[in-house]
Design a protein around this motif. Structure first.
Motif, mmCIF file in Angstrom:
data_model
loop_
_atom_site.group_PDB
_atom_site.id
_atom_site.type_symbol
_atom_site.label_atom_id
_atom_site.label_comp_id
_atom_site.label_asym_id
_atom_site.label_seq_id
_atom_site.Cartn_x
_atom_site.Cartn_y
_atom_site.Cartn_z
ATOM 1 N N GLN A 133 0.838 -1.189 0.000
ATOM 2 C CA GLN A 133 0.000 0.000 0.000
ATOM 3 C C GLN A 133 0.884 1.254 0.000
ATOM 4 O O GLN A 133 1.842 1.348 0.755
ATOM 5 C CB GLN A 133 -0.900 0.011 1.242
ATOM 6 C CG GLN A 133 -1.903 -1.124 1.292
ATOM 7 C CD GLN A 133 -2.928 -1.032 0.179
ATOM 8 O OE1 GLN A 133 -3.407 0.058 -0.150
ATOM 9 N NE2 GLN A 133 -3.274 -2.165 -0.398
ATOM 10 N N TRP A 134 0.539 2.206 -0.852
ATOM 11 C CA TRP A 134 1.271 3.472 -0.851
ATOM 12 C C TRP A 134 0.621 4.413 0.161
ATOM 13 O O TRP A 134 -0.220 5.247 -0.166
ATOM 14 C CB TRP A 134 1.305 4.069 -2.263
ATOM 15 C CG TRP A 134 2.415 3.441 -3.055
ATOM 16 C CD1 TRP A 134 2.361 2.289 -3.774
ATOM 17 C CD2 TRP A 134 3.762 3.913 -3.134
ATOM 18 N NE1 TRP A 134 3.597 2.007 -4.303
ATOM 19 C CE2 TRP A 134 4.481 2.987 -3.934
ATOM 20 C CE3 TRP A 134 4.437 5.016 -2.615
ATOM 21 C CZ2 TRP A 134 5.838 3.145 -4.231
ATOM 22 C CZ3 TRP A 134 5.783 5.165 -2.905
ATOM 23 C CH2 TRP A 134 6.479 4.237 -3.697
ATOM 24 N N THR A 135 1.029 4.206 1.398
ATOM 25 C CA THR A 135 0.518 5.037 2.493
ATOM 26 C C THR A 135 1.094 6.446 2.379
ATOM 27 O O THR A 135 2.084 6.673 1.664
ATOM 28 C CB THR A 135 0.952 4.439 3.834
ATOM 29 O OG1 THR A 135 2.393 4.453 3.896
ATOM 30 C CG2 THR A 135 0.447 3.007 3.983
ATOM 31 N N PRO A 136 0.521 7.420 3.090
ATOM 32 C CA PRO A 136 1.105 8.777 3.081
ATOM 33 C C PRO A 136 2.570 8.784 3.515
ATOM 34 O O PRO A 136 3.376 9.529 2.960
ATOM 35 C CB PRO A 136 0.215 9.528 4.069
ATOM 36 C CG PRO A 136 -1.114 8.844 3.979
ATOM 37 C CD PRO A 136 -0.783 7.394 3.789
ATOM 38 N N ALA A 137 2.943 7.942 4.478
ATOM 39 C CA ALA A 137 4.337 7.896 4.932
ATOM 40 C C ALA A 137 5.263 7.379 3.835
ATOM 41 O O ALA A 137 6.356 7.920 3.618
ATOM 42 C CB ALA A 137 4.446 7.019 6.171
ATOM 43 N N ARG A 138 4.820 6.333 3.130
ATOM 44 C CA ARG A 138 5.650 5.789 2.053
ATOM 45 C C ARG A 138 5.746 6.784 0.901
ATOM 46 O O ARG A 138 6.818 6.953 0.297
ATOM 47 C CB ARG A 138 5.067 4.456 1.576
ATOM 48 C CG ARG A 138 5.842 3.817 0.442
ATOM 49 C CD ARG A 138 5.408 2.368 0.234
ATOM 50 N NE ARG A 138 5.930 1.530 1.306
ATOM 51 C CZ ARG A 138 5.222 0.608 1.959
ATOM 52 N NH1 ARG A 138 3.934 0.430 1.652
ATOM 53 N NH2 ARG A 138 5.760 -0.111 2.911
ATOM 54 N N LEU A 139 4.647 7.451 0.602
ATOM 55 C CA LEU A 139 4.669 8.444 -0.469
ATOM 56 C C LEU A 139 5.591 9.608 -0.111
ATOM 57 O O LEU A 139 6.310 10.135 -0.969
ATOM 58 C CB LEU A 139 3.245 8.957 -0.735
ATOM 59 C CG LEU A 139 3.081 9.900 -1.932
ATOM 60 C CD1 LEU A 139 3.592 9.249 -3.215
ATOM 61 C CD2 LEU A 139 1.618 10.307 -2.098
#
Length: 395
Positions: free
Chosen positions: A365-371
């Motif tokens: 999942q491209w979470t806000p943290a990963r993004l």
């Protein structure tokens, strides 16, 4: 993190996450790419750095080095080449290697002389007298590039065919008669090997068996562990039969079983310091990196897919309509996982970096943290290539 499990005298078992951590630690991607830059040490630790002509963001060799230390800048490698800190030759592809490795590379010059003599793509190679004439010009005039010669391709022009002088220059480069002394842009400039390679290294005699031993040990040191195929593919300077014979004749090797991303186990070998490596092993940094397709962790596609469950194919030479992803696609590493891939292009004349597409791997999942991590890496990449604007089309 969890340690390998020795099952009563059997091979040491290395769980998948530990195997990935060992591989990333050995290849300089387990720690943040910060701190003081020691370029010769990075190349020494990697063993070699693959060269490539294609520049979509930055050429492969520059990107690989920058991924290990983000103080690296593109002119630094040629400066090291001019100072004779590294030399160019052929591993699995054109690469730079530490100059100190030259005594252990003599067999590769011989192997390439034999292989090139049999290679169909050296059709039209000038004979010994023709090659000697080219070499004499370099001896008299100094280092020359292919632009100093004007022979033409005879007959039908076909893809990959090269004029006779280029065939001769490349052939003598493969066999170690000529060496790259520097590059103009990306154009190779050739000089006599004796004017590039230090005499004490050229004269260092080393038995072929000792070279094989060094190459295989050095490969394992830079991988943490390896199967027969892994060891052979690392330098591509030792044949498969030679690797198997060496493993069978080296009793101090540690037999291991490595777990793949799919849970399957594979037999491999490690050096005697393996237990110490396990004791010192720490989990890779959670930093996100955009890696080059020819990065050492990516370029061995079989090892990549086994350890990370990440299927990657180079599609530069695949017709556009048949590509699954795109012309030049960058894998995205976060911690010990490959979490996606992206398409990025640097348009230096327009002072911008364009992120065209981004794909997540299954179950990622491209979470806000990963993004946010990805955004930060894109900005670092833009600074590396010297552009001020980032255009995002992947949002």
């Amino acid at each position: 993190m969890a340690k390998g499990k020795n099952t009563g005298g059997a091979a040491v078992r290395i769980p998948n996450r530990q195997a990935r951590a060992l591989w990333l630690n050995a290849q300089g991607l387990a720690t943040p790419p910060t701190g003081a830059l020691d370029l010769p040490q990075i190349i020494h630790d990697l063993g070699f750095v693959q060269l490539d002509t294609i520049q979509v963001v930055s050429r492969a060799h520059h990107h690989i080095l920058w991924s290990r230390n983000q103080h690296y800048r593109e002119p630094m490698l040629d400066k090291l080449l001019r100072k004779r800190g590294v030399f160019e030759h052929f591993t699995h592809d054109a690469s730079v290697l530490p100059m100190e490795f030259l005594p252990m590379w003599q067999r590769q010059f011989r192997r390439k002389a034999e292989q090139m003599g049999q290679a169909g793509w050296f059709r039209g190679l000038p004979d010994a007298a023709g090659r000697a004439a080219i070499k004499a010009r370099i001896a008299d005039e100094g280092a020359l590039s292919t632009h100093a010669f004007d022979t033409k391709i005879e007959g039908k022009k076909e893809m990959w065919r090269r004029p006779p002088h280029k065939l001769a220059l490349d052939f003598m480069w493969y066999t170690g008669e000529l060496a790259t002394c520097h590059r103009d842009g990306f154009t190779k400039v050739y000089d006599l090997a004796e004017r590039v390679f230090p005499e004490q290294l050229r004269a260092a005699g080393m038995a072929d068996a000792d070279q094989i031993d060094w190459l295989n040990r050095a490969a394992l040191a830079r991988m943490g562990f390896g199967s027969f195929g892994d060891i052979q593919r690392f330098w591509d300077a030792v044949g498969s039969a030679e690797v198997r014979a060496w493993c069978g004749a080296t009793p101090e090797l540690v037999p291991v079983e490595v777990q793949g991303a799919d849970g399957a186990w594979k037999q491999a070998f490690a050096l005697p310091d393996f237990e110490a490596r396990l004791q010192e092993l720490t989990a890779p940094t959670s930093r996100l990196r955009i890696l080059n397709p020819f990065d050492p962790v990516i370029r061995d596609r079989a090892r990549l897919e086994f350890l990370f469950g990440f299927e990657y194919r180079v599609e530069m030479f695949v017709p556009a309509a048949k590509r699954r992803w795109g012309y030049y696609i960058y894998p995205i590493l976060e911690g010990d996982r490959v979490v996606g891939r992206c398409e990025i292009k640097a348009e230096r004349a327009k002072d911008r970096l364009t992120v065209s597409k981004r794909w997540a791997e299954p179950r990622v999942q491209w979470t806000p943290a990963r993004l946010a991590k990805f955004d930060a890496e894109v900005m670092r990449l833009a600074r590396f290539v010297g552009v001020s604007e980032v255009l995002r089309e992947d949002m």
